[in-house]
Motif scaffolding. Structure first.
Motif, PDB file in Angstrom:
ATOM      1  N   HIS A 158       0.253   0.527  -1.107  1.00 27.29           N
ATOM      2  CA  HIS A 158       1.257   1.564  -0.840  1.00 27.29           C
ATOM      3  C   HIS A 158       2.020   1.983  -2.088  1.00 27.29           C
ATOM      4  O   HIS A 158       3.120   2.532  -1.995  1.00 27.29           O
ATOM      5  CB  HIS A 158       2.188   1.123   0.291  1.00 27.29           C
ATOM      6  CG  HIS A 158       1.445   0.944   1.576  1.00 27.29           C
ATOM      7  ND1 HIS A 158       0.953   2.012   2.291  1.00 27.29           N
ATOM      8  CD2 HIS A 158       1.034  -0.163   2.227  1.00 27.29           C
ATOM      9  CE1 HIS A 158       0.286   1.555   3.341  1.00 27.29           C
ATOM     10  NE2 HIS A 158       0.321   0.237   3.316  1.00 27.29           N
ATOM     11  N   CYS A 168      -0.168   8.816   4.663  1.00 26.81           N
ATOM     12  CA  CYS A 168      -0.503   7.391   4.764  1.00 26.81           C
ATOM     13  C   CYS A 168       0.081   6.793   6.044  1.00 26.81           C
ATOM     14  O   CYS A 168       1.056   7.307   6.588  1.00 26.81           O
ATOM     15  CB  CYS A 168       0.035   6.657   3.542  1.00 26.81           C
ATOM     16  SG  CYS A 168      -0.449   4.921   3.496  1.00 26.81           S
ATOM     17  N   CYS A 170       1.893   4.359   6.307  1.00 26.73           N
ATOM     18  CA  CYS A 170       3.263   3.875   6.095  1.00 26.73           C
ATOM     19  C   CYS A 170       4.279   5.004   6.283  1.00 26.73           C
ATOM     20  O   CYS A 170       5.478   4.786   6.165  1.00 26.73           O
ATOM     21  CB  CYS A 170       3.400   3.266   4.705  1.00 26.73           C
ATOM     22  SG  CYS A 170       3.307   4.475   3.372  1.00 26.73           S
ATOM     23  N   ARG A 172       4.481   7.743   4.414  1.00 21.20           N
ATOM     24  CA  ARG A 172       4.689   8.542   3.208  1.00 21.20           C
ATOM     25  C   ARG A 172       3.360   9.207   2.808  1.00 21.20           C
ATOM     26  O   ARG A 172       2.397   9.169   3.553  1.00 21.20           O
ATOM     27  CB  ARG A 172       5.225   7.647   2.094  1.00 21.20           C
ATOM     28  CG  ARG A 172       6.559   6.976   2.522  1.00 21.20           C
ATOM     29  CD  ARG A 172       6.998   5.926   1.529  1.00 21.20           C
ATOM     30  NE  ARG A 172       5.896   5.048   1.243  1.00 21.20           N
ATOM     31  CZ  ARG A 172       5.696   4.477   0.052  1.00 21.20           C
ATOM     32  NH1 ARG A 172       6.534   4.693  -0.929  1.00 21.20           N
ATOM     33  NH2 ARG A 172       4.676   3.689  -0.137  1.00 21.20           N
ATOM     34  N   CYS A 175      -0.436   7.429  -1.073  1.00 24.33           N
ATOM     35  CA  CYS A 175      -0.591   6.016  -1.453  1.00 24.33           C
ATOM     36  C   CYS A 175      -2.011   5.700  -1.934  1.00 24.33           C
ATOM     37  O   CYS A 175      -2.973   6.336  -1.508  1.00 24.33           O
ATOM     38  CB  CYS A 175      -0.281   5.114  -0.265  1.00 24.33           C
ATOM     39  SG  CYS A 175       1.428   5.203   0.295  1.00 24.33           S
TER      40      CYS A 175
HETATM   41 ZN    ZN Z   1       1.288   4.033   2.292  1.00 23.97          ZN
END
Ligand code: ZN
Length: 290
Positions: A158, A168, A170, A172, A175
């Motif tokens: 990440h 991504c 996550c 955001r 990554c």
């Molecule tokens: Zn990520």
């Protein structure tokens, strides 16, 4: 010789291995991941220590963000529903009366390579697992660099490669994981208008310019990632594992050519020694003597 139980918890299956100090695997069992997960884990651990009373301790590697000090799952996505917040060490030590340690699975894989595999002899190494995602494990002086208040140390997957890039998991964008994992290569293939699996892509690159372009973009991004990690960690070696590494004979030269001008110092780049068994070996190493 001391024998311990190494457990590798993944989204589709859990693998249990009885492992000795030399890394020899005596028993290797797989069960399907079902929920509630902790109850499933405890059930199989109790069954195994009843059948194999020589088990002296239990090491557990799991997907997700782990507080290794307290053996607690800080965060895990919906791949393992209900796993976030589980106090695995506390509960399982109470149930078994044995020592239990818990770590992130990518860190366990790195530990296995450092102690028994391609990372032997290196004091500082980074292990990159190119599979469904991008797992990262950092070993400094034979110890996993891990922890942090959010269990996020060493979450190499990440780090951001392209600001405002690919979305991504996550939440955001851009990554590393979105550019060099097996899943990322699948996306690149599709975007290039090709109908190939990643395994078919690499051998095709010598004859198909579209396939060659995809491979070149992948190796370039991986080269940038390795170069950035070197600037931060000054490691002796990078060990590359995971499904994508199985095709490395087709792309390793390309990677070496692309990474050379980006390195600050010489760096060894090696392929991992272990496939999926890195998980149980590394988990066992959490509780085996040095
Ligand atoms: Zn990520």
């Amino acid at each position: 010789m001391m024998k311990v139980l190494g457990v590798d918890i993944g989204g589709t299956k859990i693998r249990f291995g009885i492992v000795d100090e030399k890394g020899k695997v005596y028993v290797d069992e797989r069960v399907e991941t079902t929920f509630p997960l902790y109850e499933l884990l405890e059930h199989h651990v109790m069954r195994l220590i009843e059948s194999y009373p020589e088990i002296e301790a239990i090491g557990i590697g799991t997907a997700g963000f782990v507080d290794a000090k307290n053996g607690k799952i800080i965060y895990m996505s919906e791949t393992l529903p209900g796993w976030t917040g589980t106090e695995v060490k506390k509960q399982l030590e109470k149930a078994t009366n044995l020592r239990v340690e818990v770590e992130n699975d990518a860190n366990c894989a790195a530990l296995a390579e450092a102690k028994f595999g391609s990372g032997r002899g290196y004091e500082r190494m980074v292990c990159l697992t190119l599979g469904t995602g991008l797992g990262g494990g950092i070993i400094i002086d034979d110890e996993i660099l891990s922890g942090g208040p959010n269990g996020g140390t060493g979450e190499i997957g990440h780090m951001i490669l392209y600001p405002n890039g690919q979305k991504c998991s996550c939440g955001r964008n851009g990554c590393y994981e979105q550019y060099v994992s097996g899943t990322a290569i699948q996306r690149r293939i599709k975007e290039a208008g090709l109908e190939l699996s990643p395994f078919e892509l690499f051998p095709k690159a010598s004859e198909d310019p579209q396939a060659a372009k995809v491979v070149k973009e992948f190796t370039f991004d991986l080269a940038v990632i390795i170069s950035t990690l070197q600037a931060a960690l000054d490691m002796d070696a990078v060990i590359i594992g995971g499904g994508v590494s199985e095709s490395a004979s087709y792309w390793m030269d390309d990677l070496m050519n692309q990474v050379k001008p980006l390195l600050l110092n010489d760096l060894d780049i090696e392929l991992a020694s272990f496939g999926n068994e890195a998980g149980i070996l590394g988990a066992a190493l959490l509780v085996l003597p040095e």
